[in-house]
Design a protein around this motif. Structure first.
Motif, PDB file in Angstrom:
ATOM      1  N   UNK A 163       0.828  -1.206   0.000  1.00 23.60           N
ATOM      2  CA  UNK A 163       0.000   0.000   0.000  1.00 23.60           C
ATOM      3  C   UNK A 163       0.861   1.254   0.000  1.00 23.60           C
ATOM      4  N   UNK A 164       1.971   1.229   0.738  1.00 23.06           N
ATOM      5  CA  UNK A 164       2.880   2.374   0.720  1.00 23.06           C
ATOM      6  C   UNK A 164       3.482   2.561  -0.667  1.00 23.06           C
ATOM      7  N   UNK A 165       3.834   1.432  -1.309  1.00 21.27           N
ATOM      8  CA  UNK A 165       4.384   1.537  -2.652  1.00 21.27           C
ATOM      9  C   UNK A 165       3.383   2.070  -3.652  1.00 21.27           C
ATOM     10  N   UNK A 166       2.094   1.763  -3.439  1.00 21.36           N
ATOM     11  CA  UNK A 166       1.044   2.262  -4.333  1.00 21.36           C
ATOM     12  C   UNK A 166       0.539   3.647  -3.931  1.00 21.36           C
ATOM     13  N   UNK A 167       1.189   4.250  -2.932  1.00 20.58           N
ATOM     14  CA  UNK A 167       0.854   5.607  -2.498  1.00 20.58           C
ATOM     15  C   UNK A 167      -0.522   5.680  -1.832  1.00 20.58           C
ATOM     16  N   UNK A 168      -0.959   4.562  -1.224  1.00 18.19           N
ATOM     17  CA  UNK A 168      -2.183   4.562  -0.433  1.00 18.19           C
ATOM     18  C   UNK A 168      -1.798   4.871   1.010  1.00 18.19           C
ATOM     19  N   UNK A 169      -1.903   6.108   1.371  1.00 18.85           N
ATOM     20  CA  UNK A 169      -1.364   6.572   2.642  1.00 18.85           C
ATOM     21  C   UNK A 169      -2.440   6.975   3.639  1.00 18.85           C
ATOM     22  N   UNK A 183       4.927  -0.244  13.853  1.00 16.96           N
ATOM     23  CA  UNK A 183       4.902   1.160  14.272  1.00 16.96           C
ATOM     24  C   UNK A 183       5.835   2.010  13.421  1.00 16.96           C
ATOM     25  N   UNK A 184       6.995   1.456  13.073  1.00 18.74           N
ATOM     26  CA  UNK A 184       7.914   2.182  12.183  1.00 18.74           C
ATOM     27  C   UNK A 184       7.291   2.383  10.800  1.00 18.74           C
ATOM     28  N   UNK A 185       6.600   1.352  10.319  1.00 18.82           N
ATOM     29  CA  UNK A 185       5.940   1.488   9.023  1.00 18.82           C
ATOM     30  C   UNK A 185       4.852   2.560   9.065  1.00 18.82           C
ATOM     31  N   UNK A 186       4.117   2.603  10.165  1.00 19.64           N
ATOM     32  CA  UNK A 186       3.082   3.631  10.271  1.00 19.64           C
ATOM     33  C   UNK A 186       3.717   5.020  10.334  1.00 19.64           C
ATOM     34  N   UNK A 187       4.858   5.121  11.039  1.00 20.15           N
ATOM     35  CA  UNK A 187       5.582   6.405  11.039  1.00 20.15           C
ATOM     36  C   UNK A 187       6.028   6.767   9.626  1.00 20.15           C
ATOM     37  N   UNK A 188       6.510   5.753   8.880  1.00 20.77           N
ATOM     38  CA  UNK A 188       6.914   6.002   7.497  1.00 20.77           C
ATOM     39  C   UNK A 188       5.715   6.430   6.652  1.00 20.77           C
ATOM     40  N   UNK A 221       3.095   8.068   7.675  1.00 21.73           N
ATOM     41  CA  UNK A 221       2.798   9.453   7.998  1.00 21.73           C
ATOM     42  C   UNK A 221       3.795  10.409   7.344  1.00 21.73           C
ATOM     43  N   UNK A 222       5.079  10.016   7.358  1.00 28.75           N
ATOM     44  CA  UNK A 222       6.086  10.865   6.730  1.00 28.75           C
ATOM     45  C   UNK A 222       5.861  10.959   5.220  1.00 28.75           C
ATOM     46  N   UNK A 223       5.520   9.813   4.590  1.00 28.65           N
ATOM     47  CA  UNK A 223       5.247   9.840   3.154  1.00 28.65           C
ATOM     48  C   UNK A 223       4.016  10.690   2.847  1.00 28.65           C
ATOM     49  N   UNK A 224       3.000  10.601   3.714  1.00 23.76           N
ATOM     50  CA  UNK A 224       1.813  11.430   3.506  1.00 23.76           C
ATOM     51  C   UNK A 224       2.163  12.913   3.604  1.00 23.76           C
ATOM     52  N   UNK A 225       3.012  13.222   4.583  1.00 20.23           N
ATOM     53  CA  UNK A 225       3.434  14.616   4.705  1.00 20.23           C
ATOM     54  C   UNK A 225       4.238  15.067   3.481  1.00 20.23           C
TER      55      UNK A 225
END
Length: 471
Positions: A211-217, A234-239, A241-245
């Motif tokens: 989902x992160x690779x497909x930009x589903x944030x 938890x690190x993935x969720x932080x990532x 959030x950072x990608x969304x930002x």
């Protein structure tokens, strides 16, 4: 709340499975060890009984022979031989009584008969002759029969023990097989439970990464299971959030840059238009030429800005595909029809040949890729030129070859021609220059479908080839 780590769970599961298998192995070893001891003891007992039975039979014959000779010849040595044979027979009887049950009656009978014969020898004079020996025949016959009965009893006993040993062996074999099957089943259950507990968060993590690779944030990432996997979630969720930002910042920067560039550019174009129209005064030929250059440069700059924004959006859009069954040849015909005005303006001949199966593709994105490919061929083809589009199947791909009669691509630029804004050295000599992103978009959308776009060497014109999977 205590939560074990991935490593501790794997180690515990490994130790449990190893313990179960080890327990089955130890149980089997102990069972085989007990069976081996039984076989060894049975073999030793059988040898002892057989030897004692043989000795008893031989001494019975020796007793009869030495007694008869003693009665006829009266030699003391013969009597001593009788006594020795009797002693050995008693030792054999002791062995039989100690090693086997159920022989008390025949052994007692043999002892009684032997004692009676011994008493008879003591009361019968030495050298009393053949008649005296004949008087003992019945006793010796009975003694021989008892010896044979003892031997038959021992053989029957050994046969039963052999059958019992075989039955014990079969029982222990089945028991060992059951233990092994139970251990393997238990180990399989433990492995399945461990795998289920560990693979379930790993599967969720894989979906989260996809989902992160497909930009589903939008959706938060929650990973359960072992402590270290939860921490990784938890690190993935932080990532996320950072990608969304970053994505929000990117869009905001693009909007601001677009606005900041287009606003003064629009003013610049309006000023150039006022100068060109002579509203601010008549222009001489040199001034009009400068105004024309300014207008052309402003238009080119605006086009480059729009292309940059469009290409940036295309890169993210290529990651999302809405696949549907797609007929390739009708789609190619539609794309060519959309460019019919340009084809007629350049007096070009466009031919589509070949055949192709139904593809699983995103129609809109594949249409854009084919449109850019054909537009590129039209743009750089000379008047009265030909554009040839050949479609063929080479399992497991569908191959699309597009050839034109334009200036072509230099061999050292075959790979760079797909880079954004790279137009190639030969295109600079063409009457119409391209924007430099059409082929980059072609490669992006073809790669998103799992295919590949390449430029091939050609002695005349350009030759582009697309590979699309259909299996």
């Amino acid at each position: 709340m205590f939560r074990p780590s991935f490593r501790s769970i794997m180690l515990t599961a490994f130790l449990l499975i190893a313990g179960v298998l080890a327990a089955a192995a130890v149980s089997g070893w102990l069972s085989l060890e007990a069976l081996a001891r039984s076989i060894h003891d049975g073999k030793r007992n059988a040898l002892a009984l057989t030897a004692a039975s043989r000795v008893l039979g031989e001494r019975s014959v020796d007793l009869e022979r030495s007694a008869r000779q003693y009665l006829v010849l009266g030699e003391p040595a013969l009597r001593q031989r009788f006594d020795d044979a009797l002693s050995e027979a008693h030792l054999a009887l002791d062995t039989l009584e100690a090693s086997a049950q159920g022989l008390a009656a025949p052994v007692g009978e043999w002892r009684a008969l032997a004692a009676a014969i011994e008493r008879g020898l003591e009361t019968t004079p030495d050298g009393s002759g053949a008649q005296a020996a004949a008087d003992f025949s019945a006793d010796f016959l009975a003694l021989s029969q008892v010896s044979e009965a003892v031997e038959r009893t021992i053989q029957a006993r050994l046969a039963r023990e052999s059958e019992d040993l075989l039955a014990e062996l079969e029982y222990r074999r089945h028991l060992l097989a059951q233990h092994i099957l139970a251990a393997v089943a238990l180990a399989g259950v433990l492995a399945a439970l461990t795998s289920w507990w560990l693979l379930r968060p790993l599967a969720r993590m894989e979906r989260a990464i996809a989902a992160l690779g497909d930009n589903h944030l939008e959706s938060p990432i929650r990973i359960g299971g072992p402590a270290d996997l939860r921490q990784l979630g938890e690190h993935l969720d932080w990532l996320r959030q950072r990608l969304a930002e970053l994505e929000a910042n990117r869009n905001r920067v693009l909007r601001h840059v677009s606005h900041e560039l287009k606003t003064p550019l629009a003013s610049l174009r309006e000023g150039v238009a006022l100068l060109s129209d002579g509203i601010l005064g008549r222009l001489n030929a040199e001034q009009r030429e400068v105004a024309g250059i300014l207008d052309s440069s402003a238009r080119a700059l605006q086009e480059r800005i729009e292309q940059l924004l469009h290409y940036n959006a295309t890169q993210f859009d290529a990651r999302r595909l809405d696949r549907k069954p797609t007929a390739l040849l009708p789609l190619l015909s539609e794309v060519v029809s959309e460019h019919q005005l340009l084809i007629q303006a350049h007096k070009l001949e466009v031919r589509i040949e070949g055949d192709a199966p139904i593809l699983s593709a995103d129609v809109s994105k594949l249409r854009i890729a084919l449109s850019n490919l054909i537009a590129n061929a039209i743009r750089f083809s000379p008047e009265h030129g030909r554009i040839r589009i050949d479609v063929q199947v080479q399992e497991p791909q569908v191959i699309i070859d597009c050839r034109d009669d334009g200036p072509g691509v230099a061999e050292e630029e075959l790979e760079r021609i797909f880079e954004p804004f790279f137009r190639g050295s030969r295109s600079s000599t063409a009457s119409t220059k391209g924007s430099g992103i059409g082929l980059a978009i072609v490669r992006e959308f073809v790669a998103a479908h799992g295919g590949y776009a390449r430029a091939l060497p050609s002695p005349q014109g350009a030759h582009f080839q697309l590979e699309l999977p259909h299996a």
